[in-house]
Design a protein around this motif. Structure first.
Motif, short mmCIF file in Angstrom:
data_model
loop_
_atom_site.label_atom_id
_atom_site.label_comp_id
_atom_site.label_asym_id
_atom_site.label_seq_id
_atom_site.Cartn_x
_atom_site.Cartn_y
_atom_site.Cartn_z
N PRO A 83 -28.55 14.79 -8.69
CA PRO A 83 -27.27 14.36 -9.25
C PRO A 83 -26.10 14.47 -8.27
CG PRO A 83 -28.46 15.70 -10.84
CD PRO A 83 -29.22 15.80 -9.55
N SER A 84 -26.06 15.53 -7.45
CA SER A 84 -24.90 15.65 -6.55
C SER A 84 -24.99 14.65 -5.41
CB SER A 84 -24.76 17.08 -6.01
OG SER A 84 -25.95 17.48 -5.39
N VAL A 85 -26.20 14.37 -4.94
CA VAL A 85 -26.34 13.37 -3.87
C VAL A 85 -25.97 11.98 -4.43
CG1 VAL A 85 -27.93 12.33 -2.20
CG2 VAL A 85 -28.08 14.77 -2.70
N LEU A 86 -26.42 11.71 -5.65
CA LEU A 86 -26.08 10.43 -6.28
C LEU A 86 -24.56 10.32 -6.48
CD1 LEU A 86 -27.99 8.74 -9.21
CD2 LEU A 86 -25.51 8.75 -9.17
N THR A 87 -23.94 11.42 -6.91
CA THR A 87 -22.49 11.40 -7.12
C THR A 87 -21.77 11.07 -5.81
OG1 THR A 87 -22.72 13.08 -8.84
CG2 THR A 87 -20.51 12.78 -7.94
N GLY A 88 -22.20 11.70 -4.72
CA GLY A 88 -21.57 11.45 -3.42
C GLY A 88 -21.76 10.01 -2.97
N ALA A 89 -22.98 9.50 -3.15
CA ALA A 89 -23.25 8.12 -2.74
C ALA A 89 -22.41 7.15 -3.57
CB ALA A 89 -24.74 7.81 -2.92
N ASN A 90 -22.31 7.44 -4.85
CA ASN A 90 -21.53 6.59 -5.76
C ASN A 90 -20.05 6.60 -5.37
OD1 ASN A 90 -19.94 5.86 -8.09
ND2 ASN A 90 -21.84 5.86 -9.27
N LEU A 91 -19.54 7.78 -4.97
CA LEU A 91 -18.14 7.85 -4.56
C LEU A 91 -17.90 7.01 -3.31
CD1 LEU A 91 -17.20 11.58 -5.19
CD2 LEU A 91 -15.99 9.58 -6.07
N ALA A 92 -18.91 7.01 -2.42
CA ALA A 92 -18.74 6.28 -1.16
C ALA A 92 -18.90 4.78 -1.34
CB ALA A 92 -19.75 6.79 -0.13
N ASN A 93 -19.75 4.36 -2.28
CA ASN A 93 -19.97 2.93 -2.47
C ASN A 93 -20.19 2.64 -3.95
OD1 ASN A 93 -20.71 0.27 -2.54
ND2 ASN A 93 -22.20 0.41 -0.87
N ARG A 94 -19.15 2.19 -4.61
CA ARG A 94 -19.23 1.97 -6.06
C ARG A 94 -19.87 0.63 -6.40
NH1 ARG A 94 -13.01 2.15 -7.50
NH2 ARG A 94 -13.64 1.45 -9.54
N GLU A 95 -20.20 -0.17 -5.37
CA GLU A 95 -20.72 -1.51 -5.67
C GLU A 95 -22.22 -1.52 -5.96
OE1 GLU A 95 -19.46 -4.32 -2.76
OE2 GLU A 95 -17.47 -4.43 -3.68
N LEU A 96 -22.92 -0.43 -5.61
CA LEU A 96 -24.36 -0.41 -5.86
C LEU A 96 -24.63 0.01 -7.30
CD1 LEU A 96 -25.65 1.30 -2.59
CD2 LEU A 96 -25.62 -1.13 -3.13
N LEU A 97 -25.85 -0.32 -7.77
CA LEU A 97 -26.29 0.17 -9.08
C LEU A 97 -27.10 1.43 -8.83
CD1 LEU A 97 -27.49 -3.20 -10.62
CD2 LEU A 97 -25.52 -1.86 -11.36
N TYR A 98 -26.73 2.51 -9.47
CA TYR A 98 -27.39 3.79 -9.18
C TYR A 98 -28.44 4.11 -10.24
CZ TYR A 98 -24.25 4.31 -5.39
OH TYR A 98 -23.62 4.09 -4.20
N LEU A 99 -29.63 4.40 -9.76
CA LEU A 99 -30.74 4.75 -10.64
C LEU A 99 -31.24 6.14 -10.22
CD1 LEU A 99 -32.90 4.02 -12.74
CD2 LEU A 99 -34.13 2.80 -10.96
N GLY A 100 -31.02 7.13 -11.07
CA GLY A 100 -31.50 8.49 -10.80
C GLY A 100 -32.78 8.73 -11.56
N VAL A 101 -33.82 9.18 -10.86
CA VAL A 101 -35.10 9.46 -11.52
C VAL A 101 -35.44 10.92 -11.29
CG1 VAL A 101 -37.55 8.88 -11.61
CG2 VAL A 101 -35.88 7.09 -11.26
N SER A 102 -35.78 11.61 -12.37
CA SER A 102 -35.98 13.05 -12.27
C SER A 102 -37.04 13.50 -13.27
CB SER A 102 -34.63 13.73 -12.57
OG SER A 102 -34.72 15.12 -12.53
N GLY A 103 -37.40 14.78 -13.19
CA GLY A 103 -38.36 15.34 -14.13
C GLY A 103 -37.69 16.40 -14.99
N ASP A 104 -38.43 16.89 -15.98
CA ASP A 104 -37.88 17.93 -16.86
C ASP A 104 -37.71 19.24 -16.08
OD1 ASP A 104 -40.66 17.27 -16.95
OD2 ASP A 104 -40.98 18.92 -18.33
#
Ligand SMILES: Cc1ncc(C[n+]2csc(CCOP(=O)(O)OP(=O)(O)O)c2C)c(N)n1
Ligand code: SF4
Ligand SMILES: [Mg+2]
Length: 351
Positions: A91-112
């Motif tokens: 989540p934090s890496v995705l948040t940083g990437a999203n802040l840097a480039n809001r034009e991409l579609l972000y898909l986070g995949v994780s486990g329980d």
């Protein structure tokens, strides 16, 4: 063997979508997960959803943590951006990437394990900050990759493969996402593609933090009698709140239902989530009633699926922070670093 090359040749008559891609263009490498693992069905649903949404693969950034579930981005969207992070830190890496480039579609995949144990804090803050993303947890109730220990989502009283009873209360990621402000919350079963594909399409088109908890049986360690995450248990105890159809702005809006039978929820990008309610008293736009409904049915051992809550007009972290609309890599050095005088002005305004 941990890596198998996939043939690149396509059959020449494969159907293409509106941006000229076949379904195969959204695939990745050949999966090395156990045959029958629920996670592979989720990968197939992601491929289907992206193909149907006519998404250009280079517009997607897929991020994951560590686990069998977090390995899956290797098995879909092979032409998209990808980042396999550290356990629980997606989540934090995705948040940083999203802040840097809001034009991409972000898909986070994780486990329980990835999101409800080591990454619980990260999960919580991504939800409350309204990071625009489709966050999917492939929930099997165990740490599959490390050989089947109970995870934090395992139900109290459920039984491990070796017969041990789980004494701890479960973490309910849906409840947490609802409580912390996620604006699109769903639950699905990996064995029900009809429900899962439109849910993923809705999440990818949503304007804020979208979370989907997908019950995804682990056939190696958690598919026995006594488990509440097995194929049999979920099939026998599944309650859907609604049937969902996803309609893009390009499609003609035709309805075969009588007025009152369906609710159309229009999201900010013009997409419509058409919900055919299966429970008369269920209101997917009320956070409080969604939480109460989920709690009530969980106590009865039922697995409620469907679109549980949506705020169709949701905004995201960029709106809250009033960030620049340009991706940072499009800005010049002068804009990225305006100099000491500008910094002094900002500091003075904060004194
Ligand atoms: C910092 C750290 N701690 C522990 C591990 C060991 N580990 C690898 S995957 C995993 C759990 C994975 O469980 P889950 O996220 O539920 O994925 P699944 O394999 O069930 O899909 C653990 C504890 C690790 N890789 N890194
Ligand atoms: S161990 Fe479980 S979660 Fe991992 S690939 Fe096998 S079935 Fe799937
Ligand atoms: Mg797991």
């Amino acid at each position: 063997m941990t890596y198998i090359t996939k043939p690149r040749l396509h059959h020449p008559t494969l159907e293409v979508n509106k941006v000229g891609y076949t379904r195969r263009d959204y695939e990745g490498k050949i999966s090395t997960l156990c045959a029958g693992c629920g996670h592979d069905s989720i990968s197939a649903a992601i491929i289907q959803a992206c193909w149907e949404l006519d998404i250009e693969p280079h517009r997607v950034a897929k991020l994951s943590g560590i686990g069998c579930s977090s390995k899956t981005p290797d098995y879909f969207l092979g032409a998209s951006h990808g980042f396999n992070t550290v356990h629980g830190r997606m989540p934090s890496v995705l948040t940083g990437a999203n802040l840097a480039n809001r034009e991409l579609l972000y898909l986070g995949v994780s486990g329980d394990g990835d999101s409800a144990s080591i990454g619980l804090g990260q999960f919580a803050h991504a939800m409350r900050r309204g990071v625009r993303m489709a966050y999917i947890v492939e929930n099997n109730g165990v740490y599959g990759l490390t050989k089947g220990q109970f995870s934090a989502t395992a139900d109290q009283g459920s039984k491990s493969k070796k017969g041990v009873i789980n004494s701890d209360s479960p973490v309910d990621l849906v409840g947490i996402a609802l409580q912390l402000g996620a604006t699109y919350v769903g639950r699905a079963f990996s064995g029900n593609k009809q429900e899962l594909v439109p849910l993923i399409k809705g999440a990818l088109s949503h304007g804020g933090a979208a979370f989907i908890d997908v019950i995804s049986p682990c056939v190696a360690f958690n598919n026995h009698p006594g488990s509440t995450k097995s194929y049999d248990y979920v099939r026998e105890h599944n309650e859907s709140v609604s049937r969902i159809d996803f309609i893009t702005p390009r499609e003609e809006i035709v309805s075969e239902y009588a007025p009152g039978e369906v609710v159309d929820v229009r999201q900010h990008d013009g997409t419509i989530l058409r919900l055919r309610s299966l429970h008369a008293d269920y209101d997917p736009t009320s956070r409080a009633s969604a939480m109460a409904y989920m709690q009530h049915h969980h106590e009865r051992g039922e697995v409620v699926t469907g679109l549980l809550y949506v705020d169709p007009l949701a905004t995201d972290m960029h709106t809250a922070l009033d960030t620049t609309s340009e991706p940072l890599n499009m800005l010049g050095a002068g804009e990225l670093c305006p100099g000491a005088a500008a910094l002094e002005k900002i500091n003075a305004s904060l004194r």
